[in-house]
Design an enzyme around this catalytic site. Structure first.
Site, mmCIF file in Angstrom:
data_model
loop_
_atom_site.group_PDB
_atom_site.id
_atom_site.type_symbol
_atom_site.label_atom_id
_atom_site.label_comp_id
_atom_site.label_asym_id
_atom_site.label_seq_id
_atom_site.Cartn_x
_atom_site.Cartn_y
_atom_site.Cartn_z
ATOM 1 N N ARG A 1 0.906 -1.179 -0.021
ATOM 2 C CA ARG A 1 -0.072 0.078 0.039
ATOM 3 C C ARG A 1 0.880 1.473 -0.040
ATOM 4 O O ARG A 1 0.596 2.243 -0.789
ATOM 5 C CB ARG A 1 -0.900 -0.265 1.034
ATOM 6 C CG ARG A 1 -1.748 0.963 1.105
ATOM 7 C CD ARG A 1 -3.164 1.214 2.399
ATOM 8 N NE ARG A 1 -3.671 2.247 2.413
ATOM 9 C CZ ARG A 1 -3.668 2.744 3.694
ATOM 10 N NH1 ARG A 1 -3.078 2.362 4.848
ATOM 11 N NH2 ARG A 1 -4.083 3.963 3.832
ATOM 12 N N HIS B 1 0.437 4.016 -2.908
ATOM 13 C CA HIS B 1 0.192 5.295 -2.554
ATOM 14 C C HIS B 1 1.316 6.629 -2.877
ATOM 15 O O HIS B 1 1.017 7.753 -3.243
ATOM 16 C CB HIS B 1 -0.422 5.491 -1.014
ATOM 17 C CG HIS B 1 -1.767 5.263 -0.858
ATOM 18 N ND1 HIS B 1 -2.424 5.690 0.314
ATOM 19 C CD2 HIS B 1 -2.627 4.243 -1.669
ATOM 20 C CE1 HIS B 1 -3.857 4.975 -0.013
ATOM 21 N NE2 HIS B 1 -3.690 4.111 -0.884
ATOM 22 N N TRP C 1 -10.197 -8.955 2.405
ATOM 23 C CA TRP C 1 -11.167 -9.216 1.210
ATOM 24 C C TRP C 1 -11.236 -10.691 0.967
ATOM 25 O O TRP C 1 -12.143 -11.175 0.119
ATOM 26 C CB TRP C 1 -10.320 -8.545 0.015
ATOM 27 C CG TRP C 1 -10.494 -7.092 -0.279
ATOM 28 C CD1 TRP C 1 -11.418 -6.362 -0.756
ATOM 29 C CD2 TRP C 1 -9.668 -6.075 0.460
ATOM 30 N NE1 TRP C 1 -11.250 -4.849 -0.414
ATOM 31 C CE2 TRP C 1 -10.200 -4.860 0.485
ATOM 32 C CE3 TRP C 1 -8.494 -5.893 1.215
ATOM 33 C CZ2 TRP C 1 -9.558 -3.731 0.484
ATOM 34 C CZ3 TRP C 1 -7.697 -5.014 1.560
ATOM 35 C CH2 TRP C 1 -8.298 -3.628 1.126
ATOM 36 N N HIS D 1 -5.933 -6.307 -3.500
ATOM 37 C CA HIS D 1 -6.560 -6.549 -2.553
ATOM 38 C C HIS D 1 -6.573 -7.846 -2.227
ATOM 39 O O HIS D 1 -7.236 -8.341 -1.192
ATOM 40 C CB HIS D 1 -7.838 -5.784 -2.481
ATOM 41 C CG HIS D 1 -7.897 -4.420 -2.564
ATOM 42 N ND1 HIS D 1 -8.945 -3.418 -2.656
ATOM 43 C CD2 HIS D 1 -6.839 -3.473 -2.051
ATOM 44 C CE1 HIS D 1 -8.692 -2.160 -2.579
ATOM 45 N NE2 HIS D 1 -7.382 -2.248 -2.188
HETATM 46 FE FE1 DDH Z 1 -6.300 -0.318 -1.791
HETATM 47 N N1 DDH Z 1 -7.348 -0.029 -0.041
HETATM 48 N N2 DDH Z 1 -7.650 0.534 -2.843
HETATM 49 N N3 DDH Z 1 -5.167 -0.765 -3.490
HETATM 50 N N4 DDH Z 1 -4.805 -1.381 -0.695
HETATM 51 C C1 DDH Z 1 -6.980 -0.284 1.151
HETATM 52 C C2 DDH Z 1 -6.176 -1.257 1.471
HETATM 53 C C3 DDH Z 1 -4.907 -1.854 0.823
HETATM 54 C C4 DDH Z 1 -8.971 1.135 -2.548
HETATM 55 C C5 DDH Z 1 -9.167 1.603 -1.066
HETATM 56 C C6 DDH Z 1 -8.369 1.008 0.017
HETATM 57 C C7 DDH Z 1 -5.524 -0.222 -4.767
HETATM 58 C C8 DDH Z 1 -6.693 0.177 -5.252
HETATM 59 C C9 DDH Z 1 -7.553 0.785 -4.424
HETATM 60 C C10 DDH Z 1 -3.767 -2.056 -1.105
HETATM 61 C C11 DDH Z 1 -3.113 -1.938 -2.437
HETATM 62 C C12 DDH Z 1 -3.953 -1.211 -3.496
HETATM 63 C C13 DDH Z 1 -7.980 0.237 1.992
HETATM 64 C C14 DDH Z 1 -7.923 0.093 3.561
HETATM 65 C C15 DDH Z 1 -8.814 1.096 1.251
HETATM 66 C C16 DDH Z 1 -9.972 1.643 1.940
HETATM 67 C C17 DDH Z 1 -6.809 0.993 4.337
HETATM 68 C C18 DDH Z 1 -6.784 0.574 5.920
HETATM 69 O O1 DDH Z 1 -8.067 0.874 6.397
HETATM 70 O O2 DDH Z 1 -5.988 0.188 6.085
HETATM 71 C C19 DDH Z 1 -9.620 1.676 -3.595
HETATM 72 C C20 DDH Z 1 -10.864 2.355 -3.454
HETATM 73 C C21 DDH Z 1 -8.963 1.260 -4.805
HETATM 74 C C22 DDH Z 1 -9.470 1.292 -6.077
HETATM 75 O O3 DDH Z 1 -8.709 0.793 -7.001
HETATM 76 C C23 DDH Z 1 -10.546 1.712 -6.403
HETATM 77 C C24 DDH Z 1 -4.473 -0.662 -5.640
HETATM 78 C C25 DDH Z 1 -4.359 -0.141 -7.121
HETATM 79 C C26 DDH Z 1 -3.346 -1.168 -4.604
HETATM 80 C C27 DDH Z 1 -1.968 -1.682 -5.148
HETATM 81 O O4 DDH Z 1 -1.253 -2.127 -4.644
HETATM 82 C C28 DDH Z 1 -1.426 -1.938 -6.679
HETATM 83 C C29 DDH Z 1 -3.333 -2.970 -0.074
HETATM 84 C C30 DDH Z 1 -1.980 -3.726 -0.246
HETATM 85 C C31 DDH Z 1 -3.957 -2.632 1.046
HETATM 86 C C32 DDH Z 1 -3.894 -3.439 2.361
HETATM 87 C C33 DDH Z 1 -3.122 -2.541 3.212
HETATM 88 C C34 DDH Z 1 -2.957 -3.286 4.615
HETATM 89 O O5 DDH Z 1 -2.236 -2.368 5.564
HETATM 90 O O6 DDH Z 1 -3.309 -4.539 4.997
#
Ligand code: DDH
Length: 289
Positions: A43, A47, A187, A171
């Site tokens: 993540r 980001h 998920w 996810h």
């Molecule tokens: Fe995500 N993500 N993400 N995500 N994401 C969250 C957690 C993690 C969206 C929302 C959320 C990607 C795309 C999207 C990861 C990787 C990636 C959380 C929760 C939210 C909300 C955060 C928290 O409460 O800790 C949305 C909306 C999208 C979208 O595409 C529409 C993408 C593109 C990636 C990537 O890596 C390519 C990962 C890994 C997590 C888990 C983090 C954790 O601490 O566990």
């Protein structure tokens, strides 16, 4: 001249294989979440990179601007200080690596070590010294919105529908935290193994609406196992015809998902990076394979 010669003999070029290994060594932590820092590293890499704007060529992992305010305080980045702090000892051990390279390498390492595909990676990100080039808030997706917003956000980075759906499969890893995003839960049942289970879960399970007690946020949960969740944006995406085609393709074929994810995650991490063109492209070998 003698001094110069000695210096060039002493300076060993940074060995990114060693950095990869050092990150792999700290992933497991039985006191953290589901036992792995991998998901939060993925993540962080995402980001740091996903702020990119193709039009203005601003944002992206070059600069590592998330170290600074206001970006560090953007709500989308809640919880990522944990990931940045955990990588700090590695930055101390390999001071020549830029934060941008370190964070993206950590994402690559986590995907691979948790069973995902090999992600080509190359160094070249340069850090900046202050928050002047921080991007404005709102460049990352808002999970409470629908498919139109998601398209706006990812088209701005330069991705198409297929790439958006392939990226979403990240996810497969990790979970939502009520104190970070307001949402709650993983998920699917195995959040530290990179698979295509995310797509199968969307396709095969019955999803019902639920309000998270701690935050009041609305999300969707698996009717049979309400610990497992989907974000409003994801249900909206799955119900979009053009997106659904790709979701189902990845549910049907993990091989296709892995091939496409490798390409698109590499593209994400390289958005806006000023490569010179002569950087070595690494294909790290997973230590767990
Ligand atoms: Fe995500 N993500 N993400 N995500 N994401 C969250 C957690 C993690 C969206 C929302 C959320 C990607 C795309 C999207 C990861 C990787 C990636 C959380 C929760 C939210 C909300 C955060 C928290 O409460 O800790 C949305 C909306 C999208 C979208 O595409 C529409 C993408 C593109 C990636 C990537 O890596 C390519 C990962 C890994 C997590 C888990 C983090 C954790 O601490 O566990």
């Amino acid at each position: 001249a003698a001094a110069k010669e000695t210096k060039s003999l002493d300076t060993k070029p940074l060995d990114y294989e060693e950095v990869y290994q050092a990150i792999a060594d700290i992933l497991e932590d039985n006191d953290y979440d589901d036992g792995s820092l991998g998901p939060v590293f993925v993540r962080l890499a995402w980001h740091a990179s996903g702020t990119y704007d193709v039009e203005t060529k601003t944002g992206g992992s070059n600069g590592a601007t998330m170290r600074f305010e206001p970006e560090a305080l953007h709500a989308a980045n809640n919880g990522l200080a944990i990931a940045r702090d955990r990588l700090e000892p590695i930055k101390k051990k390999f001071p020549e690596i830029s934060y941008g390279d370190l964070w993206t390498l950590a994402g690559v390492c986590a995907v691979q070590e948790l069973g995902g595909p090999t992600i080509p990676w190359r160094p070249g990100r340069q850090d900046v010294d202050d928050g002047k080039s921080c991007t404005p808030d709102g460049r990352l997706p808002d999970a409470g919105q629908g498919e139109r917003h998601i398209r706006d956000i990812f088209y701005r980075m330069g991705f198409d529908d297929q790439e958006i759906v392939a990226l979403a499969g990240a996810h497969s890893l990790g979970r939502c935290h009520p104190d970070r995003s307001g949402f709650e839960g993983p998920w699917q049942e195995a959040p530290t193994v990179f698979t295509n289970e995310y797509y199968k879960a969307l396709r095969d399970r019955k999803w019902v609406k639920k309000t998270v007690k701690a935050s009041g946020a609305q999300q969707w949960v698996d009717k049979k196992n309400p610990d497992v969740m989907m974000l409003p944006a994801e249900i909206a995406m799955y119900n979009d015809k053009a997106f659904k085609k790709f979701f189902n393709e990845y549910a049907d074929s993990e091989e296709k998902f892995f091939t496409d994810f490798s390409k698109v995650f590499n593209k994400l991490l390289e958005l806006g990076v000023p490569f010179k063109g002569d950087e070595r492209v690494y294909h790290f070998k997973a230590t767990t394979a």
